[in-house]
Motif scaffolding. Sequence first.
Motif, mmCIF file in Angstrom:
data_model
loop_
_atom_site.group_PDB
_atom_site.id
_atom_site.type_symbol
_atom_site.label_atom_id
_atom_site.label_comp_id
_atom_site.label_asym_id
_atom_site.label_seq_id
_atom_site.Cartn_x
_atom_site.Cartn_y
_atom_site.Cartn_z
ATOM 1 N N LEU A 21 -42.225 9.083 11.636
ATOM 2 C CA LEU A 21 -41.723 8.015 10.748
ATOM 3 C C LEU A 21 -42.843 7.385 9.935
ATOM 4 O O LEU A 21 -42.691 6.272 9.419
ATOM 5 C CB LEU A 21 -40.992 6.934 11.559
ATOM 6 N N GLU A 97 -36.747 0.090 16.673
ATOM 7 C CA GLU A 97 -35.994 0.521 15.492
ATOM 8 C C GLU A 97 -35.332 1.862 15.767
ATOM 9 O O GLU A 97 -35.684 2.583 16.701
ATOM 10 C CB GLU A 97 -36.920 0.652 14.278
ATOM 11 N N SER A 99 -33.981 5.267 13.329
ATOM 12 C CA SER A 99 -33.944 5.858 11.997
ATOM 13 C C SER A 99 -33.480 7.296 12.127
ATOM 14 O O SER A 99 -34.224 8.160 12.605
ATOM 15 C CB SER A 99 -35.342 5.806 11.349
#
Length: 528
Positions: A21, A97, A99
């Motif tokens: 990421l 998070e 994603s």
Amino acid sequence: MSEGEQHPPFPHIFQTGELILGRYSVNASMYHNMGAGRHVYDAVAVYDVPDLGLHRRDRVVVKVVSPTDAAAAQNEYDLLRATITNWWDASVAEPIEVSGTYIVTRFVEGQSLRDILNKSGGRLTAARAIKLAHSILQGLDVLHRPREEALRGLVHRDIKPENIMVRNPETSEERVVLIDFGISSTVTEAAGGPLVATWPYASPEQRLDPEAISARSDIFATGVVLYEMLSGRKPFGDGIPQFPRGEDVRIRGLSCPEDEHQKQVDAINSILNRALMMDPSRRYSETRDMSRELELVGSTDFRVALRPDGPILSLGSYPAPVPLESDPSAPPNQDGGPGPKTDSQNHGGSGPDTRFDPPHYSPQRGGTIPFPPGPEVDNIILPPPAYEPPPPDDKYIELINRATSHRSAHDWGPLVESAVMRHVRKTAQEVYHSHPACRFLYLRSSWLEARIIRAIDSAGKFLLTDGEVKSLAKDQNALLAREHIARYDDEVRKQTQRDASETSKHIMFLLSLSGIVILLICIFGSLL
């Protein structure tokens, strides 16, 4: 992750130093399961991300799932964020998070309970096991409890030693942190999740009736973990492929070599009995109830190791399907409605019980009888023998464990098959060596090798079925493969035994014939 940033194609195996990421540098690979499409990495943040509460050099865990599980990854993140507000209080690894197929959580310092058990010979002292179980229950209590910020509690659904991290192990500050909520769900949405679980720790409703999954399912798994911590053995071995519906399940409770702790052991058996009940309604309704009873048992002087050879624990049966139509002629039940009457007081007990218990559910139209009719005394049916889990030194389970340990699940099938072929060669050698005549011919190694190959060929080539490989890789259930290996090993043994017996007969015939010939030569020689 920025809009224009692209994920590498799946499955991409990240190497040390590679960025995930664009902001997490990989330290090491923690876990790979090619079969399930899951990869877990130990990584560090390379720069500050204030919006995520992330600082440079913060250590994180990055879990990469298959594209088909991307929605589940987002669901895991949303559930945890919606349910938990105080991460320290919840004893849960905080998600940072998500994603796409990547979900990032804060790294938990400490050791997994599985590592601790492995280093301790498979079990812990009673005092330590009770303390850790109490910590697990405290964490689950926070998860299960609805609050103002989150109207629905969370069911973990995969409580097992691998998903339990222990901070400050072997100190007075030892406490549990729960990780890996990949198959978790809210209490009110449990049935919407996939039918996935680690079967040795899964409750019967997770396999038989997903709509019945609740906080009590986590309580069942915690009971399994507690039993394993105390005794070094799982109460149901490597998992029951199909929990019996409407049939009583009975297991061995725990015992203690020291009589002075008998009252505490009896209390532990009582707690385990209630936590592991087949019928969810007969388990503890809340983790706090089980935790309170454990508090009464635990003490600093209870530093003994228990054994899984105690009194029989009657776990009852998982409810048979409820008939759609009620029988007007049936007497009212305890709630005043029609149907068979059950005594919740008598059958809701939680203590160890070695008496013969009547069926917990009367036969119903469209249902099943708890166990086959047998000798009856005052309408009491004798229960089946207590379920005994397979011994921990089972050679076939050990073979599977050695073949798959620290290997990618994608390779487990061929690895197990190769290990089985090596094992049956040894089996054939042992059979031939057990026959004196064949042992005499062992000096001719080429002869023995040819015979071994012939015996194995007679049994056919060993190949795991797709279902057995899937059960190993995804369900972590070795029972199907174990039974297949046992049957194949037995077949090779029979083929070898048959050939060794025939060979011995031929050898003995030739030796006898040679003896007769020598004797005749000696007789004629003496006459000349």
